[in-house]
Structures are given as C-alpha cells and as structure tokens.
Design a protein around this motif. Structure first.
Motif, short mmCIF file in Angstrom:
data_model
loop_
_atom_site.label_atom_id
_atom_site.label_comp_id
_atom_site.label_asym_id
_atom_site.label_seq_id
_atom_site.Cartn_x
_atom_site.Cartn_y
_atom_site.Cartn_z
N LYS A 208 0.80 -1.23 0.00
CA LYS A 208 0.00 0.00 0.00
C LYS A 208 0.83 1.28 0.00
N ASP A 209 2.05 1.25 0.52
CA ASP A 209 2.89 2.45 0.52
C ASP A 209 4.00 2.40 -0.53
N VAL A 210 3.95 1.40 -1.41
CA VAL A 210 4.95 1.24 -2.47
C VAL A 210 4.42 1.93 -3.73
N LYS A 211 5.27 2.73 -4.37
CA LYS A 211 4.86 3.43 -5.59
C LYS A 211 4.77 2.43 -6.74
N ILE A 212 3.54 2.21 -7.23
CA ILE A 212 3.28 1.26 -8.31
C ILE A 212 2.39 1.94 -9.34
N ASP A 213 2.75 1.80 -10.61
CA ASP A 213 1.90 2.31 -11.69
C ASP A 213 1.00 1.22 -12.26
N LYS A 214 1.58 -0.02 -12.39
CA LYS A 214 0.84 -1.12 -13.01
C LYS A 214 1.18 -2.42 -12.32
N VAL A 215 0.22 -3.33 -12.35
CA VAL A 215 0.40 -4.69 -11.84
C VAL A 215 0.34 -5.61 -13.05
N LEU B 142 9.65 -7.02 -19.40
CA LEU B 142 9.15 -5.69 -19.04
C LEU B 142 10.27 -4.65 -19.03
N GLU B 143 11.45 -5.05 -18.57
CA GLU B 143 12.57 -4.11 -18.56
C GLU B 143 13.00 -3.73 -19.98
N LYS B 144 12.86 -4.65 -20.93
CA LYS B 144 13.18 -4.32 -22.33
C LYS B 144 12.25 -3.23 -22.85
N LEU B 145 11.05 -3.13 -22.26
CA LEU B 145 10.08 -2.11 -22.67
C LEU B 145 10.25 -0.81 -21.88
N GLY B 146 11.20 -0.80 -20.94
CA GLY B 146 11.46 0.41 -20.17
C GLY B 146 10.82 0.46 -18.80
N ALA B 147 10.19 -0.63 -18.37
CA ALA B 147 9.56 -0.65 -17.04
C ALA B 147 10.62 -0.76 -15.96
N GLU B 148 10.28 -0.24 -14.80
CA GLU B 148 11.09 -0.43 -13.60
C GLU B 148 10.35 -1.46 -12.74
N VAL B 149 10.87 -2.67 -12.69
CA VAL B 149 10.23 -3.73 -11.92
C VAL B 149 10.67 -3.59 -10.46
N ILE B 150 9.70 -3.38 -9.59
CA ILE B 150 10.03 -3.12 -8.18
C ILE B 150 9.90 -4.35 -7.30
N GLY B 151 9.40 -5.45 -7.85
CA GLY B 151 9.30 -6.68 -7.06
C GLY B 151 8.24 -7.60 -7.61
N VAL B 152 8.00 -8.67 -6.87
CA VAL B 152 6.97 -9.64 -7.22
C VAL B 152 6.04 -9.80 -6.03
N ALA B 153 4.75 -9.89 -6.31
CA ALA B 153 3.73 -10.10 -5.29
C ALA B 153 3.06 -11.43 -5.57
N CYS B 154 2.92 -12.27 -4.54
CA CYS B 154 2.35 -13.60 -4.75
C CYS B 154 1.56 -14.06 -3.54
N ILE B 155 0.73 -15.06 -3.78
CA ILE B 155 0.02 -15.68 -2.67
C ILE B 155 0.99 -16.54 -1.87
N VAL B 156 1.72 -17.41 -2.58
CA VAL B 156 2.62 -18.36 -1.91
C VAL B 156 4.05 -18.17 -2.39
N LYS B 157 4.94 -17.99 -1.43
CA LYS B 157 6.38 -17.95 -1.70
C LYS B 157 6.95 -19.31 -1.33
N ARG B 158 7.55 -19.97 -2.31
CA ARG B 158 8.25 -21.24 -2.07
C ARG B 158 9.73 -21.13 -2.37
N VAL B 159 10.11 -20.15 -3.16
CA VAL B 159 11.50 -20.01 -3.60
C VAL B 159 12.42 -19.76 -2.41
N ARG B 160 13.58 -20.39 -2.42
CA ARG B 160 14.57 -20.22 -1.36
C ARG B 160 15.77 -19.41 -1.84
N GLU B 161 15.98 -19.36 -3.15
CA GLU B 161 17.10 -18.62 -3.71
C GLU B 161 16.71 -17.15 -3.89
#
Length: 189
Positions: A56-63, A129-148
């Motif tokens: 909610k306090d993160v600057k986001i233009d698009k999801v 997305l970065e090839k198109l000029g977007a600034e990717v600020i992170g990933v949002a998910c229901i379940v995080k399983r990744v350890r790396e």
C-alpha cells in the motif's frame, strides 16, 4: 495470519499433498494449485489482502501477471490497489506483453504471481518488461516457495517451505505414489 491463509488454501482444495512433477523437472510432496482458491472472488480477496497491505505504501503504476497463474492475481491486486492490471504471455516460448497492452518507459510495475517456486516465470517476465522500459520493483504472490535470491523483493501472503527434490534422488519415487504433473507450463524436453 499465515495459518489463516493456509486454512483457506486447504478448504478450497488449493493445497495438495502427494507426489508432484514440477515444471522445473524436480519433484515435490506438496503443491499449491492457486486456481482452486482464485475461483472464489471472496477468497481471492482474502488471500491477497496481506500482500496488498505490504504494497500500500509502495509506488506502483501497473500490476502485471504472467499468464496463466498471474492473471487473476494481477487483477485482484490491481483492484484492491486501484491500479491498472495487465498480463504477459508466451509467444513461441518467449514471455512478452501482447494484446495492445503498453508500458510507458519508467512505469513502476509489480509482477503478480500465484506461487513463486523457482522464480523462472517471474524472471522471464521481469526481463520482458525491462526491455520495454519498465522499472520492476518486485513480485507479489500468494505463496512464496523459492529459497534462492531472485534479484527482487518478494511480497507474499504465506511462505511455504515444501521440500523439492531432484528426480534422481526423490524419496517419494520409492513409494507407490503416482507422479502427477499439476501445473500449466509445458515441460522443457
């Protein structure tokens, strides 16, 4: 809060236990099929509410969610945040933005996923997305399983540490449990 999310996943049949072949080729004794929970709009709202609170306090233009798993997640996060929701999809095996969707160079985007297991789709989406000029600020998910470390912040509702095995050393293979491939992504040959 995590237990509440797990309970919703279990009651909707989204949390599965057995012997699963992941799209990475690895095996697992647990699998989260988020489509089972996302078919209920009220439950989708509940499982994504903790993620939206983190954003909610993160600057986001698009999801932006990669098809298939991220489409509904992107929509629901976008709805709760009041932001535009788009999706990427594969064309000839390459993740890209299609259907007339546009990124304005400098757009701050969050990638929306159902489950992040290896981060493969997320990283492919980030690169597109970065090839198109977007600034990717992170990933949002229901379940995080990744350890790396996948090179970006992960905002999630629940962190599940479900063991993943190389197929050659999978202890479940020595049991009578059938190997099931539940995901939507085609396996690499």
């Amino acid at each position: 809060m995590s237990q509440k999310i797990i309970n919703i996943l279990k009651e909707t049949g989204a949390f599965l236990e057995g012997h699963f072949l992941l799209s990475s080729g690895k095996h697992s004794g647990g699998y989260v099929q988020c489509a089972k929970v996302l078919r209920f709009p009220d439950k989708a709202e509940k499982v994504l509410k903790p993620v939206v609170e983190q954003l909610k306090d993160v600057k986001i233009d698009k999801v932006i969610g990669p098809a298939m798993g991220g489409v509904v997640v992107s929509y629901e996060i976008g709805r709760q945040l009041g932001k535009e929701s788009l999706f990427t999809e594969r064309k000839d095996g390459v993740m890209e933005l299609r259907r007339g969707f546009e990124i304005v160079p400098g757009d701050k985007v969050i990638i929306a996923e159902d489950v992040v297991t290896t981060g493969k789709s997320t990283i492919e989406t980030k690169e597109a997305l970065e090839k198109l000029g977007a600034e990717v600020i992170g990933v949002a998910c229901i379940v995080k399983r990744v350890r790396e470390d996948i090179g970006m912040p992960i905002y999630y509702a629940v962190d599940l540490n479900i063991e993943v095995y190389d197929s050659q050393v999978c202890p479940i293979c020595s049991t009578e449990q059938e190997l099931v491939k539940p995901g939507s992504r085609d396996m690499k040959k």
